[in-house]
Design a protein around this motif. Sequence first.
Motif, PDB file in Angstrom:
ATOM      1  N   TYR A  14      -3.633  46.169  79.568  1.00  0.00           N
ATOM      2  CA  TYR A  14      -2.435  45.321  80.343  1.00  0.00           C
ATOM      3  C   TYR A  14      -3.000  44.074  81.136  1.00  0.00           C
ATOM      4  CZ  TYR A  14       0.743  49.011  79.852  1.00  0.00           C
ATOM      5  OH  TYR A  14       1.825  50.168  79.333  1.00  0.00           O
ATOM      6  N   GLY A  15      -4.274  44.228  81.658  1.00  0.00           N
ATOM      7  CA  GLY A  15      -4.762  42.990  82.188  1.00  0.00           C
ATOM      8  C   GLY A  15      -5.042  41.830  81.338  1.00  0.00           C
ATOM      9  N   ALA A  16      -5.400  42.243  80.150  1.00  0.00           N
ATOM     10  CA  ALA A  16      -5.640  41.071  78.702  1.00  0.00           C
ATOM     11  C   ALA A  16      -4.392  40.601  78.545  1.00  0.00           C
ATOM     12  CB  ALA A  16      -6.413  41.660  77.952  1.00  0.00           C
ATOM     13  N   LEU A  17      -3.388  41.586  78.497  1.00  0.00           N
ATOM     14  CA  LEU A  17      -2.008  40.896  78.025  1.00  0.00           C
ATOM     15  C   LEU A  17      -1.415  40.014  79.101  1.00  0.00           C
ATOM     16  CD1 LEU A  17       0.474  40.886  76.151  1.00  0.00           C
ATOM     17  CD2 LEU A  17       1.123  43.135  77.262  1.00  0.00           C
ATOM     18  N   GLY A  18      -1.683  40.428  80.499  1.00  0.00           N
ATOM     19  CA  GLY A  18      -1.235  39.623  81.568  1.00  0.00           C
ATOM     20  C   GLY A  18      -1.811  38.379  81.623  1.00  0.00           C
ATOM     21  N   VAL A  19      -3.040  38.288  81.284  1.00  0.00           N
ATOM     22  CA  VAL A  19      -3.880  36.915  81.269  1.00  0.00           C
ATOM     23  C   VAL A  19      -3.190  35.982  80.087  1.00  0.00           C
ATOM     24  CG1 VAL A  19      -5.992  35.919  80.867  1.00  0.00           C
ATOM     25  CG2 VAL A  19      -5.948  37.606  82.422  1.00  0.00           C
ATOM     26  N   VAL A  20      -2.863  36.748  78.948  1.00  0.00           N
ATOM     27  CA  VAL A  20      -2.666  35.787  77.892  1.00  0.00           C
ATOM     28  C   VAL A  20      -1.098  35.341  78.136  1.00  0.00           C
ATOM     29  CG1 VAL A  20      -1.474  36.170  75.593  1.00  0.00           C
ATOM     30  CG2 VAL A  20      -3.925  37.223  76.021  1.00  0.00           C
ATOM     31  N   LEU A  21      -0.163  36.115  78.815  1.00  0.00           N
ATOM     32  CA  LEU A  21       1.164  35.612  79.172  1.00  0.00           C
ATOM     33  C   LEU A  21       0.984  34.558  80.149  1.00  0.00           C
ATOM     34  CD1 LEU A  21       2.971  39.161  79.224  1.00  0.00           C
ATOM     35  CD2 LEU A  21       3.364  37.163  77.611  1.00  0.00           C
ATOM     36  N   LEU A  22      -0.006  34.606  81.099  1.00  0.00           N
ATOM     37  CA  LEU A  22      -0.117  33.436  82.210  1.00  0.00           C
ATOM     38  C   LEU A  22      -0.669  32.242  81.543  1.00  0.00           C
ATOM     39  CD1 LEU A  22      -1.710  35.770  84.976  1.00  0.00           C
ATOM     40  CD2 LEU A  22       0.458  34.400  84.928  1.00  0.00           C
ATOM     41  N   ILE A  23      -1.565  32.381  80.430  1.00  0.00           N
ATOM     42  CA  ILE A  23      -2.018  31.105  79.663  1.00  0.00           C
ATOM     43  C   ILE A  23      -0.699  30.592  79.159  1.00  0.00           C
ATOM     44  CG2 ILE A  23      -3.419  30.416  77.623  1.00  0.00           C
ATOM     45  CD1 ILE A  23      -5.644  32.639  78.542  1.00  0.00           C
ATOM     46  N   LEU A  24      -0.102  31.387  78.321  1.00  0.00           N
ATOM     47  CA  LEU A  24       1.190  30.830  77.584  1.00  0.00           C
ATOM     48  C   LEU A  24       2.184  30.179  78.604  1.00  0.00           C
ATOM     49  CD1 LEU A  24       2.242  33.740  75.305  1.00  0.00           C
ATOM     50  CD2 LEU A  24       1.256  31.642  74.615  1.00  0.00           C
ATOM     51  N   GLY A  25       2.338  30.767  79.910  1.00  0.00           N
ATOM     52  CA  GLY A  25       3.045  30.080  81.022  1.00  0.00           C
ATOM     53  C   GLY A  25       2.682  28.422  81.375  1.00  0.00           C
ATOM     54  N   ILE A  26       1.147  28.652  81.423  1.00  0.00           N
ATOM     55  CA  ILE A  26       0.489  27.238  81.431  1.00  0.00           C
ATOM     56  C   ILE A  26       0.857  26.390  80.479  1.00  0.00           C
ATOM     57  CG2 ILE A  26      -1.905  26.018  81.903  1.00  0.00           C
ATOM     58  CD1 ILE A  26      -2.719  28.517  83.130  1.00  0.00           C
ATOM     59  N   VAL A  27       0.706  26.741  79.104  1.00  0.00           N
ATOM     60  CA  VAL A  27       0.903  26.038  78.007  1.00  0.00           C
ATOM     61  C   VAL A  27       2.393  25.595  77.810  1.00  0.00           C
ATOM     62  CG1 VAL A  27       1.276  25.802  75.343  1.00  0.00           C
ATOM     63  CG2 VAL A  27      -0.915  27.051  76.764  1.00  0.00           C
ATOM     64  N   LEU A  28       3.314  26.424  78.308  1.00  0.00           N
ATOM     65  CA  LEU A  28       4.777  26.206  78.432  1.00  0.00           C
ATOM     66  C   LEU A  28       5.083  24.936  79.289  1.00  0.00           C
ATOM     67  CD1 LEU A  28       7.812  26.665  77.547  1.00  0.00           C
ATOM     68  CD2 LEU A  28       7.842  28.503  79.485  1.00  0.00           C
ATOM     69  N   VAL A  29       4.526  25.100  80.552  1.00  0.00           N
ATOM     70  CA  VAL A  29       4.698  24.015  81.781  1.00  0.00           C
ATOM     71  C   VAL A  29       4.295  22.801  81.196  1.00  0.00           C
ATOM     72  CG1 VAL A  29       4.153  23.668  84.019  1.00  0.00           C
ATOM     73  CG2 VAL A  29       5.211  25.831  83.553  1.00  0.00           C
ATOM     74  N   ASP A  30       2.878  22.936  80.595  1.00  0.00           N
ATOM     75  CA  ASP A  30       2.131  21.716  80.239  1.00  0.00           C
ATOM     76  C   ASP A  30       3.219  21.168  79.067  1.00  0.00           C
ATOM     77  OD1 ASP A  30       0.288  19.702  80.123  1.00  0.00           O
ATOM     78  OD2 ASP A  30      -1.021  20.915  78.691  1.00  0.00           O
ATOM     79  N   ALA A  31       3.978  21.655  78.403  1.00  0.00           N
ATOM     80  CA  ALA A  31       4.487  21.225  77.132  1.00  0.00           C
ATOM     81  C   ALA A  31       6.045  20.466  77.574  1.00  0.00           C
ATOM     82  CB  ALA A  31       4.822  22.186  75.950  1.00  0.00           C
ATOM     83  N   LEU A  32       6.524  21.109  78.456  1.00  0.00           N
ATOM     84  CA  LEU A  32       7.697  20.609  79.275  1.00  0.00           C
ATOM     85  C   LEU A  32       7.360  19.454  80.055  1.00  0.00           C
ATOM     86  CD1 LEU A  32       9.298  23.991  80.021  1.00  0.00           C
ATOM     87  CD2 LEU A  32      10.141  22.259  78.634  1.00  0.00           C
ATOM     88  N   THR A  33       6.169  19.187  80.496  1.00  0.00           N
ATOM     89  CA  THR A  33       6.124  17.972  81.405  1.00  0.00           C
ATOM     90  C   THR A  33       5.169  17.151  80.630  1.00  0.00           C
ATOM     91  OG1 THR A  33       4.467  19.220  82.481  1.00  0.00           O
ATOM     92  CG2 THR A  33       6.401  19.136  83.550  1.00  0.00           C
ATOM     93  N   PRO A  34       5.366  15.684  81.081  1.00  0.00           N
ATOM     94  CA  PRO A  34       4.481  14.703  80.456  1.00  0.00           C
ATOM     95  C   PRO A  34       3.088  14.657  80.966  1.00  0.00           C
ATOM     96  CG  PRO A  34       6.066  13.661  82.053  1.00  0.00           C
ATOM     97  CD  PRO A  34       6.315  15.223  82.019  1.00  0.00           C
TER      98      PRO A  34
END
Length: 140
Positions: A14-34
């Motif tokens: 569960y911890g590894a999955l949570g970290v992967v989802l957090l990383i995806l969140g970082i990637v998403l915010v980075d993609a939505l902002t210049p």
Amino acid sequence: MNDIVNGLGRAGAYGALGVVLLILGIVLVDALTPGKLGKQIWEERNRNAALLLSSALLGIGGIVFTSIWTTYDDFGKGLASTAAFGVLGLVMMAVAFLVVDLVTPGKLGATLVEAEPHPAVWVTASCNIAVSAIVSASIA
């Protein structure tokens, strides 16, 4: 002793999955902002970008927490549901971001990473937390 080892294995998964989802969140915010989000936050000390990313991470963390807390007895099913709800939360946050961008003047992503503090970042951060709460409530 088996219970401890089993619990550690589940917590690790569960911890590894949570970290992967957090990383995806970082990637998403980075993609939505210049620009590069890491540079804006750590080098330029951009508070707007930091608040935006922090709200997304707290939101995803809340969804993952709720999903684990209310998980199924079946470990595989619980892990799959946590992944599914986490991805749903990311998608819903992105959709909410795009909707706010459509109904506000200018380009929201560019506004949110300006060097000067901007009230729009608080609105967007609140939207991230609200979406997280809605998705979390749908889990329970």
